[in-house]
Write a protein that holds these residues in place. Structure first.
Motif, PDB file in Angstrom:
ATOM      1  N   SER A  66       0.966  -1.692   0.356  1.00 57.76           N
ATOM      2  CA  SER A  66       0.041   0.034  -0.406  1.00 57.76           C
ATOM      3  C   SER A  66       0.689   1.087  -0.174  1.00 57.76           C
ATOM      4  O   SER A  66       0.361   2.847  -0.331  1.00 57.76           O
ATOM      5  CB  SER A  66      -0.785  -0.318   1.106  1.00 57.76           C
ATOM      6  OG  SER A  66      -0.297   0.186   2.076  1.00 57.76           O
ATOM      7  N   SER A 103      -3.970   2.229   6.199  1.00 56.47           N
ATOM      8  CA  SER A 103      -4.081   0.957   5.217  1.00 56.47           C
ATOM      9  C   SER A 103      -3.503   0.523   6.420  1.00 56.47           C
ATOM     10  O   SER A 103      -3.869  -0.396   6.309  1.00 56.47           O
ATOM     11  CB  SER A 103      -3.083   1.683   4.269  1.00 56.47           C
ATOM     12  OG  SER A 103      -1.744   1.123   4.079  1.00 56.47           O
ATOM     13  N   SER A 107      -4.848  -3.138   7.123  1.00 56.15           N
ATOM     14  CA  SER A 107      -3.934  -4.663   6.868  1.00 56.15           C
ATOM     15  C   SER A 107      -3.968  -5.140   8.284  1.00 56.15           C
ATOM     16  O   SER A 107      -4.036  -6.557   8.101  1.00 56.15           O
ATOM     17  CB  SER A 107      -3.146  -3.451   6.014  1.00 56.15           C
ATOM     18  OG  SER A 107      -3.201  -3.106   5.095  1.00 56.15           O
ATOM     19  N   GLU A 297      -7.820  -2.236   1.714  1.00 57.61           N
ATOM     20  CA  GLU A 297      -6.500  -2.745   2.306  1.00 57.61           C
ATOM     21  C   GLU A 297      -7.380  -3.802   3.152  1.00 57.61           C
ATOM     22  O   GLU A 297      -6.318  -4.935   3.858  1.00 57.61           O
ATOM     23  CB  GLU A 297      -6.358  -1.815   3.333  1.00 57.61           C
ATOM     24  CG  GLU A 297      -5.040  -0.463   2.026  1.00 57.61           C
ATOM     25  CD  GLU A 297      -4.699  -1.359   1.465  1.00 57.61           C
ATOM     26  OE1 GLU A 297      -3.788  -2.241   2.266  1.00 57.61           O
ATOM     27  OE2 GLU A 297      -3.987  -1.468   0.385  1.00 57.61           O
TER      28      GLU A 297
END
Lengths: 628, 350
Positions: A66, A103, A107, A297
């Motif tokens: 990302s 993100s 994640s 994400e």
């Protein structure tokens, strides 16, 4: 019993996480190439620590991928492309740190939830995997199609036309039903279908780099130089406000990940589309909404936990990278399969724990890397753009540096620039591309194997209810809020899609009737919709991009065409030098910057990826001139 | 751990010294200084891919002056890879790892193919493809080859030109078995559908089904070839044994031989005679290399290599024999009609 010492497990975990993190950072490497590169390193450990090494490596690739995606709009897969839509505008607003923090949260949470799903699935894994087949895939693909409106802020009709182009592009290649080429124009290089990384580079990266962002705020962008850990932390906290999206996207990722053959991109785009339809955001989706980063994400990382379920419990890879993982585990001496639900249950818990741990270890790594990388994102875009374009092109050519890939890149770039110029949505293309193939295949398979009796399958009934409810909700919501976009798409942009559909129809006129029908049907719908757009006068004033913003498009075109002749190295060097010169960078800066970049590119291509320096790097033209 | 790292470093050093020594002493080869591009016609992680990568690794040892560059190009039963190998030009030496499906594709789509198999150079065959027909344990009665056909067994394949799709059509036309072949499923999906009970039968390599057979979910009921199978399949009937009396002996023999040779190593048409000779020598060295054989065994693979001369002879005999090709095509067409439910059987006497 587990073998190996604690030190062996810890070294495997840390080294695997670090390697995976690096693979995600470099566009073009990613999980699949990373796993292939990691196989020889497994020899340093006993089988079980080696399995931890591979799993840890694989688990964090999407966490670090990302970073280039958000900071430089450099996605190298269809899945990453969803993050660009909001991540990159945020970066151009000077909020790169915040976007990256969001993100990271998404994640990590997605990855951890995926790992827990893997561990908790032990008693129920088999009935879950068994309850999904083509009838359920058909309904999932219909859900995907229903989300086109969510990624078509510029206009629903426009989105449908662009999605239809995506669906047609998904049909390129050998037909599964007849084995004959379809829309391949007599080129065997197209039998394998179109190359998604090349399409993403052409449709997203290059147009984004050649046109000024509507959201660009130079002052704010400059502030990105001062991006600190506190901004990343702020982004992490902000992401937690979207708990429902985090949870839902993670569940999407897990559910789609455990269905073999569905592909990673679908979960990501479904999550993004669903978030765009339901989340409340001050900034519209597509212009820098944090939720637009969080949703893809979370799904991207959680799907790996889902994909581990069929891979490790049944020996059925849930994704293409999981297929490599299985082979790597076999070479490392680790047998996967139903044993992991019984006598090897300790290994199951070990690997689930490794995914959780590697996602947590990735957090400090992220903090170390991000401030440095974000500083580069604050450099004037005119200076970054040439390098980003070359990286995007290199990443898309790494796996298949053929003339056909070059041609795809060129056509996708032309299409991307026209759509960008006309202010048409581009995201529906990828949605159509990833969902179209599934829609066609699963509808055919459902009809042949089950016919109408498919409607009696329990999971089909559940999904059908969800689909009906979802579409009803969308229609009700659409009636309530008929928001007028700030900028209207240019209706002249419809000319290109019409030409596209016409060419596709003509190409199939003498094709196999079985393969011809779907192409003609999609083309007819596409032409009809595009004609409606073209013939409907607009009441609002056009606020199109100024034409001067694409003034360097010719240089990119020349670069793409020179690439197969001169090779990546030479054409990249010439392109970078010329574009940086045009951008008024000083020669004393251009020379070392280009030399350093080309050196790194060569190291990546020759030493890391082992791509032959003959034709692929030097180019066919150079090789021909050398008489070889 | 430290001991293990030291041990690995030690092994690496010994290997490096051995390679340096090899570099000094190995015989000059037409491949010295060249780059060998290895195209694997299967996706990464597949059995043939793993086998090919082990071969490529061993090849590096036997050709120390040569750079080996491996890539995957799967799709349409190997035709994409064969097309790429066929188009290879210049100084790169291009070889490929393909399975026997390229032969079926050549026969069924010959005119549409941009290449002919006769143009290639056959370096050898690595191993049998161990092709088997398996069924879910709860459909075993219906799948008994000795019984008359009942409800067709649903069997899945990647595409209409995939190896297992053609195998299924041949079973339809040459035995009492009745398979409804449905294309469009990746290998992983095929296995998942079999386990879920949405498909009845599967055709593929034994290695692909080994886990499920060992777990008792699938039952092997037929083998296509005669060599390369594990001991537990010794008593399994072969295609030849259950074929109908009217079935063409040539086609049965062809299907058996293709399963036995299975995984071919092929060189591009533009390969020079000297390079070809060097490749054949290197192939023969690698398949006899104890390290390579040990690695194959560790990965549960059974090596049954065939040399270049035998494979070349087989290909030339087959592709030059129009009568056999015609019989094969007829059998495939008949099998398709049975699969579609258009006919129950065909008269294949030719």
């Amino acid at each position: 019993m587990l073998d190996g010492t604690l030190l062996a497990y810890l070294s495997a975990l840390f080294f695997g996480t670090a390697l995976g993190f690096v693979c995600g950072l470099i566009p073009g490497l990613g999980s699949r190439v990373g796993l292939i590169l990691a196989i020889p390193l497994c020899g340093f450990w006993d089988p079980y620590p080696a399995a931890v090494f591979l799993i840890a490596m694989h688990a964090v690739v999407h966490t670090s991928s990302s970073i280039p995606t958000i900071a430089f709009a450099l996605p190298t897969s269809g899945a990453d492309a969803a993050t660009v839509l909001d991540g990159y505008p945020l970066a151009r607003m000077g909020r790169a740190g915040e976007a990256l923090g969001a993100s990271l949260s998404a994640s990590a949470i997605g990855g951890v939830l995926g790992a827990f799903a893997f561990i908790l699935a032990v008693p129920i894994a088999r009935p879950i995997v068994s309850s999904f087949g083509p009838p359920e895939f058909l309904l999932l693909s219909l859900m995907g199609i229903s989300l086109i409106s969510a990624v078509s802020r510029e206009g629903m009709l426009h989105g449908l036309v662009v999605a239809a182009i995506g669906v047609l592009c998904a049909m390129v290649g050998l037909s599964i039903r007849t084995g004959e080429p379809r829309l391949a124009f007599g080129l065997p290089g197209l039998w394998d279908g179109l190359d998604l990384p090349a399409l993403v580079a052409g449709l997203f990266i290059i147009p984004e780099m050649l046109t000024p962002s509507r959201f660009l705020d130079e002052a704010a962008a400059r502030s990105a130089k001062l991006t600190t850990i506190s901004e990343v932390l702020k982004g992490m906290v902000v992401a937690l406000r979207y708990r429902a999206i985090l949870l839902r996207s993670s569940l999407y990722g897990i559910a789609i990940g455990l269905m073999p053959g569905l592909g990673a991109s679908i979960s990501v785009w479904l999550s993004y589309g669903y978030a765009a339809r339901t989340a409340r955001s001050e900034i519209p989706f597509g212009e820098g909404a944090i939720a637009g980063v969080v949703a893809p994400e979370a799904a991207n990382n959680s799907k790996e936990g889902g994909a581990m379920i069929p891979t490790l419990f049944f020996g059925i890879p849930g994704s293409s990278s999981m297929a490599i993982m299985m082979a790597a585990l076999a070479l490392a001496g680790v047998a996967v399969g139903p044993r992991m639900l019984g006598q090897d249950i300790a290994l199951t818990y070990l690997l689930g724990g490794a995914v959780v741990a590697s996602n947590l270890i990735a957090i400090p790594l992220f903090f170390v890397v991000v401030p440095w990388i974000v500083r580069f994102s604050a450099v004037r875009r005119e200076m970054i753009a040439p390098f980003a374009i070359v990286i995007g092109v290199t990443a898309s050519l790494i796996h298949e540096p053929s003339l056909i890939t070059h041609a795809q890149l060129l056509v996708a770039t032309a299409l991307g620039l026209v759509l960008r110029w006309a202010n048409w949505p581009r995201a529906p293309f990828i949605l159509g591309f990833v969902v179209g193939d599934l829609l066609e295949t699963s509808s055919y398979q459902t009809a042949v194997i089950w016919g109408w009796s498919a409607a009696a399958r329990p999971m089909t009934i559940v999904l059908a209810f969800i689909l009906v409810g979802w579409v009803s909700y969308l229609l009700a919501r659409r009636k309530k809020s008929r928001a007028v976009p700030a900028e209207h798409p240019d209706r002249r942009g419809a000319i290109l899609p019409i030409a596209f559909f016409a060419i596709a129809s003509l190409a199939m006129l003498d094709g196999n009737p079985t393969d011809r029908m779907p192409v003609l049907a999609i083309s007819a719908v596409g032409i009809a919709l595009a004609a409606v757009i073209l013939l409907t006068p607009r009441r609002h004033v056009q606020q199109r991009l100024d034409h001067g913003s694409l003034r360097h498009a010719w240089l990119v075109g020349a670069f793409l065409m020179a690439n197969p002749l001169l090779g990546l190295t030479a054409s990249s060097a010439i392109f970078l030098t010329l574009l940086l010169h045009v951008q008024r960078m000083r020669t004393v800066h251009i020379v070392p910057a280009v030399l350093l970049f080309i050196g790194l590119q060569l190291v990546l291509l020759t030493l890391v990826l082992d791509i032959g320096i003959e034709r692929d790097i030097l180019g066919r033209g150079v090789w021909w001139m050398l008489g070889r | 751990m430290i001991w293990k790292i030291c041990r690995n470093l030690g092994v690496t050093s010994v290997l490096a010294i051995a390679m340096l020594h090899g570099q000094q002493s190995h015989a000059a080869s037409a491949l010295d200084g060249a780059t060998v591009r290895v195209i694997i016609a299967h996706k990464a992680g597949n059995t043939t891919d793993t086998m090919a990568r082990l071969f490529a690794k061993a090849l590096e040892k036997h050709l120390p002056e040569t750079s080996i560059n491996v890539q995957n190009l799967d799709g349409n039963g190997g035709t994409l890879a064969m097309n790429e190998i066929h188009a290879a030009q210049g100084s790169l030496v291009t070889i490929g790892f393909v399975n026997s499906s390229v032969v079926f594709t050549q026969v069924t789509q010959g005119e549409a193919m941009p290449y002919g198999l006769k143009e290639f150079h056959w370096i050898g065959a690595l191993a049998s493809s161990q092709r088997v027909l398996v069924v879910r344990k709860d459909v075993i009665d219906r799948a008994d080859p000795a019984k008359l056909p009942g409800k067709p067994l649903v069997s899945l394949a990647m595409s209409a030109s995939a190896h297992n799709y053609i195998d299924g059509l041949l079973l339809n036309s040459m035995t009492n078995l009745r398979l409804k072949m449905v294309p469009g499923f990746k290998t992983d999906q095929q296995n998942a559908m079999l386990l879920a009970g949405d498909a009845d039968a599967g055709i593929g390599t034994y290695e692909n089904y080994r886990e499920f057979i060992e777990a008792g979910d699938l039952v092997p009921i037929l083998k296509f070839g005669t060599v390369g199978y594990p001991d537990e399949l010794k008593t399994l009937p072969t295609l030849a044994e259950i074929a109908l009396p009217t079935a063409s002996g040539d086609v049965i023999s062809l299907a058996t031989q293709l399963s036995d040779m299975g995984r071919f190593v092929v060189a591009a048409p533009h390969t020079t005679p000297a390079q070809r000779e060097a490749l054949v020598v290197a192939f023969n060295e690698v398949v006899a290399d104890p390290g390579y054989l040990r690695a194959l065994k560790d990965a549960n693979f059974i090596a049954t290599p065939e040399d270049s001369a035998k494979v070349t002879r087989f290909m030339n005999d087959l592709l030059g024999n129009h009568a056999v090709v015609a019989k094969l095509r007829a059998a495939i067409e008949c099998g398709q009609q049975i699969s579609d439910g258009v006919v129950q059987s065909c008269d294949l006497a030719m």
